[in-house]
Scaffold this motif. Sequence first.
Motif, PDB file in Angstrom:
ATOM      1  N   SER A 100       0.846  -1.164  -0.052  1.00 31.62           N
ATOM      2  CA  SER A 100       0.056   0.060  -0.150  1.00 31.62           C
ATOM      3  C   SER A 100       0.733   1.331  -0.154  1.00 31.62           C
ATOM      4  O   SER A 100       1.982   0.863   0.417  1.00 31.62           O
ATOM      5  CB  SER A 100      -0.919  -0.007   1.283  1.00 31.62           C
ATOM      6  OG  SER A 100      -0.220  -0.023   2.459  1.00 31.62           O
ATOM      7  N   CYS A 101       0.103   2.515  -0.467  1.00 27.30           N
ATOM      8  CA  CYS A 101       1.078   3.595  -0.473  1.00 27.30           C
ATOM      9  C   CYS A 101       1.314   4.232   1.186  1.00 27.30           C
ATOM     10  O   CYS A 101       0.551   4.209   1.975  1.00 27.30           O
ATOM     11  CB  CYS A 101       0.049   4.733  -1.101  1.00 27.30           C
ATOM     12  SG  CYS A 101       0.878   6.421  -0.971  1.00 27.30           S
ATOM     13  N   PRO A 102       2.722   4.305   1.588  1.00 24.26           N
ATOM     14  CA  PRO A 102       3.126   4.688   2.769  1.00 24.26           C
ATOM     15  C   PRO A 102       2.169   6.332   3.039  1.00 24.26           C
ATOM     16  O   PRO A 102       2.142   6.657   4.259  1.00 24.26           O
ATOM     17  CB  PRO A 102       4.337   5.027   2.886  1.00 24.26           C
ATOM     18  CG  PRO A 102       4.730   5.184   1.336  1.00 24.26           C
ATOM     19  CD  PRO A 102       3.828   4.289   0.745  1.00 24.26           C
ATOM     20  N   GLY A 103       1.840   6.988   1.819  1.00 30.01           N
ATOM     21  CA  GLY A 103       1.246   8.094   2.180  1.00 30.01           C
ATOM     22  C   GLY A 103      -0.235   8.250   2.694  1.00 30.01           C
ATOM     23  O   GLY A 103      -0.626   8.935   3.571  1.00 30.01           O
ATOM     24  N   CYS A 104      -0.897   7.607   1.799  1.00 32.80           N
ATOM     25  CA  CYS A 104      -2.185   7.532   1.881  1.00 32.80           C
ATOM     26  C   CYS A 104      -2.834   6.172   2.255  1.00 32.80           C
ATOM     27  O   CYS A 104      -4.245   5.850   2.513  1.00 32.80           O
ATOM     28  CB  CYS A 104      -3.239   8.072   0.708  1.00 32.80           C
ATOM     29  SG  CYS A 104      -2.811   7.265  -0.785  1.00 32.80           S
ATOM     30  N   GLY A 105      -2.232   5.161   2.271  1.00 27.65           N
ATOM     31  CA  GLY A 105      -2.764   3.705   2.646  1.00 27.65           C
ATOM     32  C   GLY A 105      -3.393   3.058   1.513  1.00 27.65           C
ATOM     33  O   GLY A 105      -3.873   2.075   1.270  1.00 27.65           O
ATOM     34  N   ALA A 117      -4.392   7.302  -8.376  1.00 29.92           N
ATOM     35  CA  ALA A 117      -3.599   7.576  -6.928  1.00 29.92           C
ATOM     36  C   ALA A 117      -4.718   8.197  -6.010  1.00 29.92           C
ATOM     37  O   ALA A 117      -5.562   8.696  -6.476  1.00 29.92           O
ATOM     38  CB  ALA A 117      -2.402   8.441  -7.351  1.00 29.92           C
ATOM     39  N   GLY A 118      -4.221   7.780  -4.619  1.00 32.96           N
ATOM     40  CA  GLY A 118      -4.802   8.431  -3.786  1.00 32.96           C
ATOM     41  C   GLY A 118      -4.148   9.775  -3.274  1.00 32.96           C
ATOM     42  O   GLY A 118      -4.966  10.691  -2.297  1.00 32.96           O
ATOM     43  N   CYS A 119      -2.776   9.647  -3.199  1.00 32.85           N
ATOM     44  CA  CYS A 119      -2.204  10.947  -2.787  1.00 32.85           C
ATOM     45  C   CYS A 119      -0.967  11.157  -3.952  1.00 32.85           C
ATOM     46  O   CYS A 119      -0.607  10.343  -4.604  1.00 32.85           O
ATOM     47  CB  CYS A 119      -1.705  10.867  -1.473  1.00 32.85           C
ATOM     48  SG  CYS A 119      -0.331   9.765  -1.122  1.00 32.85           S
ATOM     49  N   ALA A 120      -0.181  12.310  -3.622  1.00 32.56           N
ATOM     50  CA  ALA A 120       1.074  12.518  -4.606  1.00 32.56           C
ATOM     51  C   ALA A 120       1.952  11.413  -4.388  1.00 32.56           C
ATOM     52  O   ALA A 120       2.829  11.161  -5.367  1.00 32.56           O
ATOM     53  CB  ALA A 120       1.554  13.762  -4.274  1.00 32.56           C
ATOM     54  N   ARG A 121       1.943  10.895  -3.219  1.00 34.56           N
ATOM     55  CA  ARG A 121       3.155   9.935  -3.186  1.00 34.56           C
ATOM     56  C   ARG A 121       2.875   8.536  -3.692  1.00 34.56           C
ATOM     57  O   ARG A 121       3.917   7.851  -3.616  1.00 34.56           O
ATOM     58  CB  ARG A 121       3.428   9.791  -1.285  1.00 34.56           C
ATOM     59  CG  ARG A 121       4.162  10.942  -0.781  1.00 34.56           C
ATOM     60  CD  ARG A 121       4.326  10.877   0.584  1.00 34.56           C
ATOM     61  NE  ARG A 121       5.130   9.688   1.092  1.00 34.56           N
ATOM     62  CZ  ARG A 121       5.158   9.235   2.238  1.00 34.56           C
ATOM     63  NH1 ARG A 121       4.561   9.874   3.446  1.00 34.56           N
ATOM     64  NH2 ARG A 121       5.941   8.407   2.709  1.00 34.56           N
ATOM     65  N   CYS A 122       1.693   8.299  -3.977  1.00 32.70           N
ATOM     66  CA  CYS A 122       1.429   7.055  -4.717  1.00 32.70           C
ATOM     67  C   CYS A 122       2.479   6.932  -5.990  1.00 32.70           C
ATOM     68  O   CYS A 122       2.966   5.640  -6.062  1.00 32.70           O
ATOM     69  CB  CYS A 122      -0.124   6.966  -5.002  1.00 32.70           C
ATOM     70  SG  CYS A 122      -1.229   6.920  -3.732  1.00 32.70           S
ATOM     71  N   TRP A 123       2.469   7.820  -6.477  1.00 28.81           N
ATOM     72  CA  TRP A 123       3.274   7.551  -7.979  1.00 28.81           C
ATOM     73  C   TRP A 123       5.010   7.264  -7.574  1.00 28.81           C
ATOM     74  O   TRP A 123       5.277   6.690  -8.657  1.00 28.81           O
ATOM     75  CB  TRP A 123       2.964   8.718  -8.683  1.00 28.81           C
ATOM     76  CG  TRP A 123       1.940   8.749  -9.470  1.00 28.81           C
ATOM     77  CD1 TRP A 123       0.941  10.342  -9.421  1.00 28.81           C
ATOM     78  CD2 TRP A 123       0.754   7.938  -9.933  1.00 28.81           C
ATOM     79  NE1 TRP A 123      -0.290   9.801  -9.537  1.00 28.81           N
ATOM     80  CE2 TRP A 123      -0.531   8.559  -9.993  1.00 28.81           C
ATOM     81  CE3 TRP A 123       1.068   6.403 -10.318  1.00 28.81           C
ATOM     82  CZ2 TRP A 123      -1.579   7.793 -10.840  1.00 28.81           C
ATOM     83  CZ3 TRP A 123      -0.008   5.820 -10.770  1.00 28.81           C
ATOM     84  CH2 TRP A 123      -1.408   6.473 -10.986  1.00 28.81           C
TER      85      TRP A 123
HETATM   86 ZN    ZN Z   1      -0.829   7.540  -1.743  1.00 31.34          ZN
END
Ligand code: ZN
Lengths: 197, 336
Positions: A100-105, A117-123
């Motif tokens: 999972s994405c550490p930013g938004c899960g 994506a759920g947040c900018a960190r996903c990518w």
């Molecule tokens: Zn994310």
Amino acid sequence: MSEHENVQGLCEDCGKNDAVCTMAVMMGTKTIHRKLCQACMAKTSMALAAGNLGQVLGSILAAAQGAAQPAAAPDALRPQPAPKPQAAPALPTVEGEPESCPGCGLPYAQLRQHGRAGCARCWTAFRRTVEKGLASYAPAVQHTGRRPVDSEEARRDRAVREMLQRRLEEAIAREDYESAAQLRDAMREIDRQEGAK
Amino acid sequence: MMREEDVIVGATAVLTRNYADLPFDAVSNAETAGRVISRTAGVLHGNGFTLHLLREMTADNGRALAEKGQIPAEMAGAAKNPAVLLPLEGNASVALGGSEHVFIMARRHGSALPEAVADCLAVEDQLSRRVSFAFDGQMGYLQASAEMLGTGLRAALVVHVPLLVRANRLPEALRALEEMGLRGRFCGMMGKRPRGDLLAVENRCAIGRTEQEICQLIQRGAEKVLCMEAGMRQQAAEANSLRLTDRLCRAQGLTRSARLISEIEFWCIWSDLRLGAQMELLPLTVGQVDALLPEMMDAHLRNYAEEPLAGEAMDECRCNRLRELLYDIPMENGAL
Ligand SMILES: [Zn+2]
Ligand SMILES: [Zn+2]
């Protein structure tokens, strides 16, 4: 919120804070003007639909633009091909990606399914997946278009403003309208100085 | 005989941007949407734009914005807290709180795609002096949708191809576009026929090409489709098709005498009128025919009539409004 406005009196929505802007609000077919504080602008805000809403152009163009996303249009207007509920995943599977994405899960499977994506960190978290996915139809998975203006000065100006903006949003969230008004004034001052340069 | 500017109906550009520190779910999260609105309106409201919240508008006023291409269609429906910044003079609007944080949208008549893109980029300039958007050296501007990564630009030329549709040559056109790295999309279907016989030629992805290169590619794609359509029209003209002429003249007859016109029928008539105007078979100009949009759309008609029209009343209003727009016949006078 206009810098040029000089609104006086109390907010006509909450009746507590000083009004900082006037907004035209559409009520049915009538347009009325209301004075509002910064907090009410941000939280509830206002709307109008003045008769003359700018340049008129074909609704067809609207359909073309709207279809960049899954459209909520009536069936007959739905862009083709209509998105199928259980379509093939939008992005391929790559071994060794995080679950999972550490930013938004956002779970990896969900990102692949919808290509969203759920947040900018996903990518950055799933960089290899999106590289592989885009490589099948992009000429190169390397951005070549315009970039943010990144002079030392531009960065500094934006950083100060953004710090104030975040504090403003926090103040509104905890309903501290006095601080919010002060922060808004400080941001306006920055914008004014910027504009004078 | 076929002029390119008559076949290309219009150009659209959508430029999307996101704030790095906010989650990408502004559609379902009213608080995120509120922050996006506050930040963006903080820069633009009062500086050439006015902020409007959709939930304080009537549903028809919201839909009318979508019909005009000033907000994405999804925003008039699903989004919890959408807003739009409408320009006082300019050509681009800014929709907030949708599936991407910021949609900068512009439309132009004819083939003016670079101009439509420039409209969007000018607003982005104005914004990016004050706020920063999520950006990555490789992936470009970070987006909720993978397809929009890179420039965040989705651009399109909308072309009118009635003869390709009649001859069933659309699949061929779509394949040609795909081979070029483009995508052809219909702006809705009316039964088995694309609405208005219109095809949007758009970029499939936003990464790996500059904004300018994307425009150039779309222009080449549109030209390719136009060549195919031109070939068919040439054939039709040489065949001196009485059948085609008959159909186009009948379409105009309907605009004069019909009492009820459904939306589906309207789009068929519209396409025929447009083709008739281009082939100089009807005493109408392409401009007149294009000016029917978006006035003939549901929300526009309801706003115009100031009534919650539906069913037959809507079809009657569509009919009368059509006469009013084309022949200056007041609505209450009815059919000729
Ligand atoms: Zn994310
Ligand atoms: Zn207030």
